[in-house]
Write a protein that holds these residues in place. Structure first.
Motif, PDB file in Angstrom:
ATOM      1  N   ALA A   5      -4.578  44.745  30.485  1.00 30.37           N
ATOM      2  CA  ALA A   5      -3.593  44.674  31.566  1.00 30.37           C
ATOM      3  C   ALA A   5      -2.226  45.200  31.146  1.00 30.37           C
ATOM      4  CB  ALA A   5      -3.464  43.230  32.013  1.00 30.37           C
ATOM      5  N   VAL A   6      -2.070  45.530  29.878  1.00 31.75           N
ATOM      6  CA  VAL A   6      -0.729  45.871  29.402  1.00 31.75           C
ATOM      7  C   VAL A   6      -0.328  47.293  29.774  1.00 31.75           C
ATOM      8  CG1 VAL A   6       0.550  46.378  27.311  1.00 31.75           C
ATOM      9  CG2 VAL A   6      -0.566  44.187  27.574  1.00 31.75           C
ATOM     10  N   ASN A   7       0.784  47.397  30.460  1.00 32.50           N
ATOM     11  CA  ASN A   7       1.296  48.731  30.783  1.00 32.50           C
ATOM     12  C   ASN A   7       2.799  48.804  30.501  1.00 32.50           C
ATOM     13  OD1 ASN A   7       2.393  47.269  32.819  1.00 32.50           O
ATOM     14  ND2 ASN A   7       1.598  48.511  34.502  1.00 32.50           N
ATOM     15  N   LYS A   8       3.233  48.008  29.523  1.00 36.50           N
ATOM     16  CA  LYS A   8       4.643  48.032  29.123  1.00 36.50           C
ATOM     17  C   LYS A   8       4.714  48.145  27.598  1.00 36.50           C
ATOM     18  CE  LYS A   8       6.604  46.636  33.171  1.00 36.50           C
ATOM     19  NZ  LYS A   8       5.355  46.789  33.952  1.00 36.50           N
ATOM     20  N   LEU A   9       5.681  48.923  27.164  1.00 36.20           N
ATOM     21  CA  LEU A   9       5.954  49.010  25.739  1.00 36.20           C
ATOM     22  C   LEU A   9       7.411  48.573  25.572  1.00 36.20           C
ATOM     23  CD1 LEU A   9       4.945  52.065  23.575  1.00 36.20           C
ATOM     24  CD2 LEU A   9       6.874  50.612  23.029  1.00 36.20           C
ATOM     25  N   VAL A  10       7.627  47.471  24.882  1.00 33.59           N
ATOM     26  CA  VAL A  10       8.988  46.936  24.752  1.00 33.59           C
ATOM     27  C   VAL A  10       9.536  47.227  23.359  1.00 33.59           C
ATOM     28  CG1 VAL A  10      10.327  44.799  24.580  1.00 33.59           C
ATOM     29  CG2 VAL A  10       8.754  45.108  26.481  1.00 33.59           C
ATOM     30  N   LEU A  11      10.736  47.771  23.318  1.00 29.61           N
ATOM     31  CA  LEU A  11      11.396  48.008  22.036  1.00 29.61           C
ATOM     32  C   LEU A  11      12.446  46.926  21.812  1.00 29.61           C
ATOM     33  CD1 LEU A  11      11.966  51.875  22.152  1.00 29.61           C
ATOM     34  CD2 LEU A  11      10.096  50.612  21.076  1.00 29.61           C
ATOM     35  N   ILE A  12      12.339  46.256  20.685  1.00 29.68           N
ATOM     36  CA  ILE A  12      13.350  45.274  20.302  1.00 29.68           C
ATOM     37  C   ILE A  12      13.982  45.748  18.991  1.00 29.68           C
ATOM     38  CG2 ILE A  12      12.152  43.323  21.401  1.00 29.68           C
ATOM     39  CD1 ILE A  12      11.232  42.500  18.515  1.00 29.68           C
ATOM     40  N   GLY A  13      15.081  45.144  18.623  1.00 29.04           N
ATOM     41  CA  GLY A  13      15.706  45.506  17.353  1.00 29.04           C
ATOM     42  C   GLY A  13      17.201  45.333  17.429  1.00 29.04           C
ATOM     43  N   PHE A  14      17.794  45.256  16.272  1.00 31.20           N
ATOM     44  CA  PHE A  14      19.244  45.091  16.167  1.00 31.20           C
ATOM     45  C   PHE A  14      19.947  46.279  16.832  1.00 31.20           C
ATOM     46  CE2 PHE A  14      23.343  44.698  14.009  1.00 31.20           C
ATOM     47  CZ  PHE A  14      23.497  43.314  13.968  1.00 31.20           C
ATOM     48  N   MET A  15      21.200  46.064  17.239  1.00 33.39           N
ATOM     49  CA  MET A  15      22.016  47.156  17.780  1.00 33.39           C
ATOM     50  C   MET A  15      21.978  48.355  16.815  1.00 33.39           C
ATOM     51  SD  MET A  15      25.402  44.929  18.842  1.00 33.39           S
ATOM     52  CE  MET A  15      25.190  43.486  17.806  1.00 33.39           C
ATOM     53  N   GLY A  16      21.916  49.550  17.376  1.00 32.70           N
ATOM     54  CA  GLY A  16      22.001  50.739  16.528  1.00 32.70           C
ATOM     55  C   GLY A  16      20.745  51.071  15.744  1.00 32.70           C
ATOM     56  N   THR A  17      19.604  50.535  16.153  1.00 29.07           N
ATOM     57  CA  THR A  17      18.363  50.899  15.452  1.00 29.07           C
ATOM     58  C   THR A  17      17.612  52.017  16.189  1.00 29.07           C
ATOM     59  OG1 THR A  17      17.285  49.005  16.529  1.00 29.07           O
ATOM     60  CG2 THR A  17      17.972  48.725  14.239  1.00 29.07           C
ATOM     61  N   GLY A  18      18.184  52.489  17.316  1.00 30.92           N
ATOM     62  CA  GLY A  18      17.606  53.653  17.994  1.00 30.92           C
ATOM     63  C   GLY A  18      16.758  53.330  19.217  1.00 30.92           C
ATOM     64  N   LYS A  19      16.857  52.100  19.745  1.00 33.32           N
ATOM     65  CA  LYS A  19      15.995  51.706  20.872  1.00 33.32           C
ATOM     66  C   LYS A  19      16.176  52.625  22.081  1.00 33.32           C
ATOM     67  CE  LYS A  19      18.053  47.964  20.338  1.00 33.32           C
ATOM     68  NZ  LYS A  19      18.840  46.806  20.649  1.00 33.32           N
ATOM     69  N   SER A  20      17.426  52.950  22.412  1.00 32.43           N
ATOM     70  CA  SER A  20      17.661  53.744  23.621  1.00 32.43           C
ATOM     71  C   SER A  20      17.077  55.141  23.482  1.00 32.43           C
ATOM     72  CB  SER A  20      19.159  53.855  23.918  1.00 32.43           C
ATOM     73  OG  SER A  20      19.662  52.583  24.183  1.00 32.43           O
ATOM     74  N   SER A  21      17.415  55.828  22.394  1.00 31.18           N
ATOM     75  CA  SER A  21      16.931  57.206  22.266  1.00 31.18           C
ATOM     76  C   SER A  21      15.419  57.254  22.093  1.00 31.18           C
ATOM     77  CB  SER A  21      17.639  57.945  21.137  1.00 31.18           C
ATOM     78  OG  SER A  21      17.932  57.087  20.085  1.00 31.18           O
ATOM     79  N   VAL A  22      14.857  56.302  21.356  1.00 34.23           N
ATOM     80  CA  VAL A  22      13.399  56.305  21.174  1.00 34.23           C
ATOM     81  C   VAL A  22      12.705  55.979  22.501  1.00 34.23           C
ATOM     82  CG1 VAL A  22      11.492  55.112  20.013  1.00 34.23           C
ATOM     83  CG2 VAL A  22      13.509  55.789  18.698  1.00 34.23           C
ATOM     84  N   SER A  23      13.295  55.090  23.293  1.00 33.79           N
ATOM     85  CA  SER A  23      12.660  54.766  24.580  1.00 33.79           C
ATOM     86  C   SER A  23      12.666  55.985  25.499  1.00 33.79           C
ATOM     87  CB  SER A  23      13.346  53.570  25.256  1.00 33.79           C
ATOM     88  OG  SER A  23      14.645  53.911  25.673  1.00 33.79           O
ATOM     89  N   ARG A  24      13.711  56.790  25.429  1.00 27.57           N
ATOM     90  CA  ARG A  24      13.760  58.009  26.255  1.00 27.57           C
ATOM     91  C   ARG A  24      12.628  58.964  25.869  1.00 27.57           C
ATOM     92  NH1 ARG A  24      19.253  57.808  25.351  1.00 27.57           N
ATOM     93  NH2 ARG A  24      20.082  56.596  27.076  1.00 27.57           N
ATOM     94  N   GLU A  25      12.497  59.149  24.570  1.00 29.24           N
ATOM     95  CA  GLU A  25      11.446  60.053  24.066  1.00 29.24           C
ATOM     96  C   GLU A  25      10.049  59.531  24.458  1.00 29.24           C
ATOM     97  OE1 GLU A  25      11.865  62.919  22.449  1.00 29.24           O
ATOM     98  OE2 GLU A  25       9.699  63.209  22.105  1.00 29.24           O
ATOM     99  N   LEU A  26       9.836  58.233  24.291  1.00 29.65           N
ATOM    100  CA  LEU A  26       8.518  57.664  24.602  1.00 29.65           C
ATOM    101  C   LEU A  26       8.215  57.759  26.094  1.00 29.65           C
ATOM    102  CD1 LEU A  26       8.560  54.447  22.394  1.00 29.65           C
ATOM    103  CD2 LEU A  26       6.958  56.357  22.161  1.00 29.65           C
TER     104      LEU A  26
END
Ligand code: S3P
Length: 181
Positions: A5-26
């Motif tokens: 049923a999973v259709n979400k990929l969640v990125l967690i991590g400290f500020m500045g670990t690249g979550k925003s840019s990596v989420s865009r690419e993914l």
């Protein structure tokens, strides 16, 4: 989590670990929507995160953040979700992430984090001596991201390499049918 049923990929991590840019690419590579808990908060509140912190305090911010995360994770559409660095602090958020998504923690060493956050927009928790605040918060949050299904140290890695690594892990997790609860 029920892998069928999973259709979400969640990125967690400290500020500045690249979550925003990596989420865009993914999101581009998977063809899934991109969602971001901080953006969702700003949209709901019609004010900046810095404003929420300064007018209502961190606990109120965390309440709104929990609502935003719950809302995002209950949506039907497949999505890559970037979360704020403190989204993991509440048990309720962690439980929902694990139930509804494949959770990937991004990590990085303190120097790379400091370099990245120093170029960025203001973050209320890093006011003053950002370097010292990063060290103190990293210490305070030691282990807070360990509940993820997978962890990637992004230090020195390109966004594309991090995305490739995550897609491989996602593939492995579902391909082998191994339990990721
Ligand atoms: C926070 C991280 C920020 C934002 C808020 C609080 C935190 O998000 O949610 O300033 O507590 O670590 P980013 O991790 O996207 O910077």
């Amino acid at each position: 989590m029920d892998s069928r049923a999973v259709n979400k990929l969640v990125l967690i991590g400290f500020m500045g670990t690249g979550k925003s840019s990596v989420s865009r690419e993914l999101s581009e590579q998977l063809g899934w929507a991109r969602m971001d808990s901080d953006d969702e908060i700003v949209l709901r509140e019609q004010r900046t995160i810095a404003d929420i912190f300064s007018s209502d305090g961190e606990q109120r911010f965390r309440d709104i953040e929990s609502e935003a995360i719950s809302d995002i994770l209950h949506r039907e559409e497949p999505a890559v979700v970037a979360t704020g660095g403190g989204a993991v602090l509440r048990e309720r958020n962690r439980a929902l992430m694990l139930e509804k998504s494949f959770v990937v923690a991004l990590a990085a060493d303190a120097d790379s984090i400091i370099a990245r956050v120093s170029q960025d927009e203001e973050r209320p928790l890093l006011q003053g001596d950002a370097g010292a605040r990063v060290h103190a918060l990293l210490e305070q949050r030691r282990g807070a991201y360990d509940f993820a299904h997978a962890t990637i140290d992004t230090t020195g890695m390109s966004v594309k390499d991090v995305a490739r690594d995550i897609l491989q892990r996602l593939h492995d997790a579902f391909e082998t049918g191994k339990s990721i609860e």
